[in-house]
Design an enzyme around this catalytic site. Structure first.
Site, mmCIF file in Angstrom:
data_model
loop_
_atom_site.group_PDB
_atom_site.id
_atom_site.type_symbol
_atom_site.label_atom_id
_atom_site.label_comp_id
_atom_site.label_asym_id
_atom_site.label_seq_id
_atom_site.Cartn_x
_atom_site.Cartn_y
_atom_site.Cartn_z
ATOM 1 N N GLU A 41 14.372 51.824 29.396
ATOM 2 C CA GLU A 41 15.242 51.165 28.427
ATOM 3 C C GLU A 41 16.426 52.072 28.082
ATOM 4 O OE1 GLU A 41 14.821 49.055 24.020
ATOM 5 O OE2 GLU A 41 13.411 50.624 24.597
ATOM 6 N N LYS A 122 17.338 41.837 25.396
ATOM 7 C CA LYS A 122 16.130 42.039 24.586
ATOM 8 C C LYS A 122 16.109 41.066 23.412
ATOM 9 C CE LYS A 122 13.662 45.836 22.264
ATOM 10 N NZ LYS A 122 13.774 47.275 21.911
ATOM 11 N N CYS A 163 10.638 46.784 26.086
ATOM 12 C CA CYS A 163 10.000 47.591 25.056
ATOM 13 C C CYS A 163 9.297 46.766 23.962
ATOM 14 C CB CYS A 163 11.014 48.556 24.453
ATOM 15 S SG CYS A 163 10.251 49.959 23.575
#
Length: 291
Positions: A41, A122, A163
């Site tokens: 990430e 994300k 994540c």
């Protein structure tokens, strides 16, 4: 298909991060000959504060057009090595129609010809206070994505997450329904949460979706506005039964595993959980309310 997860110790200097990524990807390919590599990430920047992140951000081009330094590095690695490159996530500058005050935490994926084949922002923002009292408020800087993404490589369908998404099991179940056989989870997982939650969460996502979980992570320390912070590392690949079949050691490096569709098929045949899911015919929210 062989996949390699790249484990980096990136900081606030973008060019140094690009150089580190190129070096590790080249080494992993020379050593293990994967068909796909995955980066962590925000591998282009970790730390330094808001100004550093804004300086590292890139406006992503329309597919086929020329992008910034990180975008073109990923495309060049894919084309130069003839493999798929999953770019973990990079910091995306806002484009037309976006909130001009927000950046985006965004995955881009390239095929062996250097064509962009997937893009994912994300969805879940990391707004928490860690056990050591350190606060994180990702939503203060980043906007949330709104769409899921999958892509095909080597005859396997991959789903994209980043994540903190891993704590939201429903996102992974939907990716399985979209055809995912493997799900990528590039991460900067904090040391405090990682030592207790990293592996259990990834194993759970593998078991419940019966997908391979491919999690490239950042490791070591970085400075955030002059204060040291630590990330957990332990990049790994888990199979659809929840076994960890590859794991990176401490420090920078990589780990490689072979994605075997026969294992996926066998696990899904012997325990057909998607056929058994009652959510397809029951409104679980209504059931929780007693409706």
């Amino acid at each position: 298909m062989r996949v390699s997860v790249i484990q980096m110790n990136q900081g606030s200097e973008k060019q140094a991060n690009l150089d580190q990524a190129r070096r590790l990807v080249d080494a992993a390919i020379a050593s293990d000959r994967p068909g796909l590599v995955s980066l962590p990430e925000t591998w282009t920047n970790l730390g330094g504060g808001r100004e550093s992140r804004q300086a590292a951000a890139e406006r992503l081009p329309a597919p086929g057009e020329t992008g910034g330094a990180a975008y073109e590095l990923l495309r060049g690695l894919a084309r130069g090595h003839g493999i798929h490159v999953h770019g973990g996530s990079i910091i995306e500058a806002p484009g037309p129609g976006d909130d001009p005050e927000k950046l985006y935490n965004t995955t881009v994926v390239f095929d062996p010809e250097g064509r962009e084949i997937a893009r994912y922002r994300k969805i879940h923002m990391f707004d928490i206070v860690a056990p050591d009292g350190t606060g994180y408020r990702e939503s203060a800087l980043y906007g949330a994505g709104e769409r899921l993404a999958t892509f095909e490589a080597g005859g396997i369908t991959f789903g994209c997450t980043i994540c903190y998404d891993m704590r939201f099991a429903e996102q992974y179940v939907v990716l399985r329904r979209m055809g995912a056989e493997a799900i990528l989870v590039p991460s900067n997982f904090t040391l405090q949460t990682g030592k207790d939650h990293w592996e259990p969460l990834l194993k759970a996502r593998a078991i419940e979706t019966q997908c391979w979980i491919i999690a490239a992570a950042s490791t070591g320390q970085y400075l955030e506005r002059g204060q040291p912070r630590s990330v957990y590392g332990h990049s790994l690949v888990a199979d659809p039964w929840g076994h960890v079949v590859a794991r990176a050691s401490d420090g920078t490096g990589w780990a490689t595993a072979r994605i075997d569709p026969a294992i996926t098929a066998r696990v899904r045949r012997d325990m057909p959980v998607m056929e058994h899911r009652q959510a397809r015919r029951i409104d679980l929210d209504a059931a929780a309310r007693g409706a």
